[in-house]
Design a protein around this motif. Structure first.
Motif, PDB file in Angstrom:
ATOM      1  N   GLY A  87       0.820  -1.197   0.000  1.00 61.96           N
ATOM      2  CA  GLY A  87       0.000   0.000   0.000  1.00 61.96           C
ATOM      3  C   GLY A  87       0.859   1.253   0.000  1.00 61.96           C
ATOM      4  O   GLY A  87       1.851   1.336   0.735  1.00 61.96           O
ATOM      5  N   SER A  92      -3.133   0.610   4.231  1.00 64.77           N
ATOM      6  CA  SER A  92      -3.661  -0.709   3.908  1.00 64.77           C
ATOM      7  C   SER A  92      -4.104  -0.749   2.453  1.00 64.77           C
ATOM      8  O   SER A  92      -4.459   0.279   1.863  1.00 64.77           O
ATOM      9  CB  SER A  92      -4.841  -1.044   4.826  1.00 64.77           C
ATOM     10  OG  SER A  92      -4.430  -1.079   6.183  1.00 64.77           O
ATOM     11  N   ALA A 115      -0.648  -8.616   6.896  1.00 62.72           N
ATOM     12  CA  ALA A 115      -0.895  -7.390   7.650  1.00 62.72           C
ATOM     13  C   ALA A 115       0.004  -7.425   8.878  1.00 62.72           C
ATOM     14  O   ALA A 115       0.148  -8.485   9.502  1.00 62.72           O
ATOM     15  CB  ALA A 115      -2.359  -7.289   8.064  1.00 62.72           C
ATOM     16  N   VAL A 228      -7.281  -9.450  12.224  1.00 61.18           N
ATOM     17  CA  VAL A 228      -8.163  -8.300  11.952  1.00 61.18           C
ATOM     18  C   VAL A 228      -9.130  -8.090  13.111  1.00 61.18           C
ATOM     19  O   VAL A 228      -9.416  -6.944  13.515  1.00 61.18           O
ATOM     20  CB  VAL A 228      -8.911  -8.510  10.626  1.00 61.18           C
ATOM     21  CG1 VAL A 228      -9.950  -7.416  10.415  1.00 61.18           C
ATOM     22  CG2 VAL A 228      -7.929  -8.529   9.456  1.00 61.18           C
ATOM     23  N   VAL A 233      -6.725  -3.937  11.732  1.00 62.39           N
ATOM     24  CA  VAL A 233      -5.823  -3.542  10.650  1.00 62.39           C
ATOM     25  C   VAL A 233      -5.978  -4.518   9.489  1.00 62.39           C
ATOM     26  O   VAL A 233      -5.892  -5.732   9.674  1.00 62.39           O
ATOM     27  CB  VAL A 233      -4.356  -3.511  11.135  1.00 62.39           C
ATOM     28  CG1 VAL A 233      -3.423  -3.170   9.975  1.00 62.39           C
ATOM     29  CG2 VAL A 233      -4.197  -2.509  12.274  1.00 62.39           C
ATOM     30  N   GLN A 234      -6.191  -3.962   8.302  1.00 55.27           N
ATOM     31  CA  GLN A 234      -6.348  -4.772   7.106  1.00 55.27           C
ATOM     32  C   GLN A 234      -4.979  -5.041   6.466  1.00 55.27           C
ATOM     33  O   GLN A 234      -3.993  -4.371   6.770  1.00 55.27           O
ATOM     34  CB  GLN A 234      -7.266  -4.065   6.099  1.00 55.27           C
ATOM     35  CG  GLN A 234      -8.679  -3.846   6.600  1.00 55.27           C
ATOM     36  CD  GLN A 234      -9.431  -5.151   6.798  1.00 55.27           C
ATOM     37  OE1 GLN A 234      -9.192  -6.133   6.074  1.00 55.27           O
ATOM     38  NE2 GLN A 234     -10.335  -5.175   7.772  1.00 55.27           N
ATOM     39  N   PRO A 235      -4.886  -6.007   5.554  1.00 57.37           N
ATOM     40  CA  PRO A 235      -3.601  -6.320   4.905  1.00 57.37           C
ATOM     41  C   PRO A 235      -3.008  -5.104   4.194  1.00 57.37           C
ATOM     42  O   PRO A 235      -3.712  -4.350   3.526  1.00 57.37           O
ATOM     43  CB  PRO A 235      -3.961  -7.427   3.910  1.00 57.37           C
ATOM     44  CG  PRO A 235      -5.174  -8.072   4.482  1.00 57.37           C
ATOM     45  CD  PRO A 235      -5.942  -6.964   5.151  1.00 57.37           C
ATOM     46  N   SER A 236      -1.717  -4.931   4.364  1.00 59.40           N
ATOM     47  CA  SER A 236      -1.001  -3.823   3.733  1.00 59.40           C
ATOM     48  C   SER A 236      -0.066  -4.295   2.623  1.00 59.40           C
ATOM     49  O   SER A 236       0.529  -3.467   1.932  1.00 59.40           O
ATOM     50  CB  SER A 236      -0.190  -3.059   4.774  1.00 59.40           C
ATOM     51  OG  SER A 236       0.728  -3.933   5.430  1.00 59.40           O
TER      52      SER A 236
END
Length: 409
Positions: A87, A92, A115, A228, A233-236
């Protein structure tokens, strides 16, 4: 009566001419080819043997190259990702990025989302925690040394109905994959432990350890759903192991940049450059060997065809005397050379497949799959070699003077 005879002779000549026009020329042409090969068996066999050797070597080399290339690419995929999507600005990735990456790959690789956050242990030490899909990582990073992969299979107590999933997670802890260096920090005795992030605490149980000799040894990995739910926190980042040639991988990167503009698409240069370097050296070695042997075979074919023309000077002189044009003689000789090349290619292809299998078993200790896709190239190459070798003999053939040859001079 004389008039009848005079009228009958022209009709008979016309009928003969018509019958000759109607008769197939192909069978005569084939008989001439076969007769030329039978009467000059020595020359024909020497030229055929040279083409068989060239075709066999070319087939073996091309078959090895195609098969070894496929095996090397498959082995390089075991070393992990060759493309990473991150990202922009550390943010993210947008929702649906994983689906878009899968759509671009269209089955030509393996992907895994990641993440990461920096959490705190119970005594306040920082530790990197990552959320991912264990099933995808198991396929993507086969080079990881993992003692046991966390499983989503319910525990025995859950199966017996004594505890719900949430109660079991609170009591036993969520399964985690712990790096060998991180294990000594969070759980020296391999016991459940707690981690906190922004006021939220999660109870974890070491399900297995991971050792790579790199940064993974100092991290803790959770399933993406647990991660999550704990951090929000979502995948980055998304790691991609794309299959294909370096050109195809670059095309995939370009498509990913267009499909996901919010992500930076970066190559893993150690993997891509190493793969390109190994494949390039393998290609250069095999193709150089094949070209060298084919050139040697071409000289043998040229020598055989030159002798063939010299031995048949009288035959060609008689054909010219009977009205054969230079174009017809050139076409006949080129057809002989092309037929020689085709026969040598087919025999050599069969032998080359066997040679490639033997080399694979003796040197690589692995089976080499026959690649019939190389047959058209071997066939076309053999015919081109023989036709090019026939250029000089054809030029000499045009200089045949029937009167001089028939007088024995």
């Amino acid at each position: 009566m004389t008039e009848n005879l005079s009228h009958s002779e022209p009709r008979s000549a016309q009928e003969v001419a018509a019958s000759r026009l109607r008769s197939p020329h192909t069978s005569m042409f084939l008989r001439m080819l076969v007769r030329a090969a039978v009467l000059r068996r020595g020359r024909a066999l020497s030229a055929l043997l040279a083409m068989v050797v060239a075709a066999a070597v070319a087939t073996a080399m091309l078959n090895l190259f195609v098969d070894v290339q496929a095996k090397l690419r498959r082995e390089f995929r075991n070393y992990g990702a060759n493309i990473i999507l991150v990202g922009k600005g550390g943010a993210s990735l947008p929702a649906g990025a994983l689906t878009q990456v899968e759509s671009v790959l269209a089955g030509r690789g393996v992907i895994a989302p990641f993440a990461m956050v920096v959490a705190r242990t119970s005594d306040g030490q920082p530790i990197v925690v990552a959320g991912t899909d264990f099933g995808r990582v198991k396929q993507l990073d086969r080079w990881w040394s993992v003692s046991n992969w966390p499983s989503a299979v319910p525990t025995l107590r859950q199966a017996q109905g004594r505890l719900s999933r949430a109660e079991d997670a609170r009591e036993m802890g969520h399964p985690a994959l712990v790096g060998v260096r991180a294990l000594s920090v969070v759980s020296p005795k391999n016991q459940p432990f707690d981690l906190s992030f922004q006021g939220h605490t999660i109870h974890l149980t070491p399900a297995g350890t991971v050792q790579t000799g790199a940064a993974e040894d100092s991290r803790i990995y959770l399933s993406l759903s647990d991660f999550v739910a704990w951090t929000g926190v979502q995948p980055s980042s998304i790691e991609v192991a794309a299959s294909g040639s370096p050109e195809e991988i670059l095309a995939i990167m370009h498509q990913l940049e267009q499909s996901i503009p919010a992500a930076d698409v970066r190559p893993v240069r150690q993997i891509m450059e190493g793969e390109a370097r190994v494949l390039g050296k393998t290609r250069a070695t095999l193709l150089a060997s094949a070209v060298l042997i084919i050139l040697t075979a071409s000289l043998c074919v040229l020598s055989a065809l030159m002798g063939w023309v010299f031995d048949r000077r009288r035959d060609f002189a008689i054909m010219k005397t009977l009205g054969a044009s230079d174009r017809l003689l050139n076409g006949f000789f080129a057809a002989e050379a092309a037929a020689l090349g085709a026969a040598g290619a087919l025999i050599g292809f069969v032998l080359g497949i066997g040679i490639a299998a033997w080399i694979g078993r003796v040197n690589f200790h692995a089976p080499v799959v026959p690649r019939f896709s190389v047959l058209p190239f071997v066939l076309a190459g053999s015919m081109v070699v023989t036709l090019l070798s026939a250029i000089l003999p054809i030029w000499l053939l045009r200089r045949v003077q029937p009167a001089v040859i028939l007088r024995g001079e």
